[in-house]
Design a protein around this motif. Sequence first.
Motif, PDB file in Angstrom:
ATOM      1  N   ALA A   1      37.194  46.119  29.480  1.00  0.00           N
ATOM      2  CA  ALA A   1      38.581  46.533  29.510  1.00  0.00           C
ATOM      3  C   ALA A   1      39.111  46.693  30.929  1.00  0.00           C
ATOM      4  O   ALA A   1      40.311  46.873  31.116  1.00  0.00           O
ATOM      5  N   ALA A   2      38.242  46.664  31.932  1.00  0.00           N
ATOM      6  CA  ALA A   2      38.678  46.854  33.313  1.00  0.00           C
ATOM      7  C   ALA A   2      39.570  45.698  33.742  1.00  0.00           C
ATOM      8  O   ALA A   2      39.348  44.554  33.341  1.00  0.00           O
ATOM      9  N   PRO A   3      40.580  45.977  34.552  1.00  0.00           N
ATOM     10  CA  PRO A   3      41.463  44.897  35.009  1.00  0.00           C
ATOM     11  C   PRO A   3      40.716  43.909  35.890  1.00  0.00           C
ATOM     12  O   PRO A   3      39.828  44.278  36.655  1.00  0.00           O
TER      13      PRO A   3
ATOM     14  N   THR B   1      41.221  45.268  46.881  1.00  0.00           N
ATOM     15  CA  THR B   1      42.200  45.259  45.803  1.00  0.00           C
ATOM     16  C   THR B   1      41.586  45.813  44.525  1.00  0.00           C
ATOM     17  O   THR B   1      40.390  45.655  44.275  1.00  0.00           O
ATOM     18  N   PRO B   2      42.384  46.480  43.697  1.00  0.00           N
ATOM     19  CA  PRO B   2      41.838  47.041  42.451  1.00  0.00           C
ATOM     20  C   PRO B   2      41.422  45.944  41.477  1.00  0.00           C
ATOM     21  O   PRO B   2      41.917  44.818  41.532  1.00  0.00           O
TER      22      PRO B   2
ATOM     23  N   ARG C   1      42.807  34.520  38.859  1.00  0.00           N
ATOM     24  CA  ARG C   1      41.635  35.355  39.095  1.00  0.00           C
ATOM     25  C   ARG C   1      40.997  35.020  40.449  1.00  0.00           C
ATOM     26  O   ARG C   1      40.884  33.844  40.826  1.00  0.00           O
ATOM     27  N   TRP C   2      40.549  36.033  41.150  1.00  0.00           N
ATOM     28  CA  TRP C   2      39.906  35.832  42.447  1.00  0.00           C
ATOM     29  C   TRP C   2      38.614  35.038  42.301  1.00  0.00           C
ATOM     30  O   TRP C   2      38.285  34.209  43.153  1.00  0.00           O
TER      31      TRP C   2
END
Length: 294
Positions: free
Chosen positions: A16-18, A154-155, A88-89
């Motif tokens: 569930a983490a962004p 970054t988060p 996405r990174w």
Amino acid sequence: MLAASTYTAHSAPEAAAPVRTVTAGVRAAYLWPLFLLCTGLALALLLFSGDTGKFFVWTVRSPLTAATIGAYYASAAALFAESLRQRRWVDARMGVHLSLLQLLIMLTVTLFNYDKIHLIDTNSTSFVGAWLWLVVHIVFPVIALTLLGAQAQTPGVNPPRREAMPVPLVVPLAAVCLAATALGLAMLVVPERLVDLWPWQASPLDLRAMGAWTLVYGLGTGWVIREGEPERMRAGATAVCALGVVALVTVVGFFEEIDWSRESVWVYVSVMMLLVLVGLFGRFLANQPPQDDS
């Protein structure tokens, strides 16, 4: 089965983490400028391959060699274009890291061959271009390192890999990785020994420039194998496919420059064809929807 499942299930909170995304800084200050620069260099080297003494950073030995270097820049432009499309990174980071490595290697090549670079030239175009080249290869690594530091803060999290890479793709990728890395190192370190083996005219500096790209793509192929997940190879697959296609077109376009009696030319053509096939297969896999873990 084509591939074994090697990934463990992750917990619900992790799922569930962004997801960490590409920052606006990386896009605006790094990917976009380098995409435009590589596109411009590719077009110049491909369209005006016989006039490198007037507009390029150094005088390339032959039009085919100039066009081949242009093929590498065309592949880099494809890499940046595809990286810019990624949110996405984890899907874009390979393009940033590999281009940083290439910039540093090419800066080293430039400094070691400064006497062959048009840093002092009566032609204003090549003079300005040479100094811009030097500035770009000094400034953009600094920009990249700064942006990578900000990107790491970054988060969000990088999602775990969901699929293993199919074995039929790992084998040719491993072969490309080993061959390109070894050849790239040889072209960088001892280009003088390869000049007579090359199937068309090229100077030691020309071979060093192509060797820088070859080494980076060899290491990048190893990166793709390590990443494992097909979805993360989209940018790399696009780049190697573009390199193979444009390089083969240049071979056809400058057919008369090649010594077709040499075995090395057939090795070169075979490798470029392999890159096209691997790139197309990689793109096909990357575009497939991920399989459920069940």
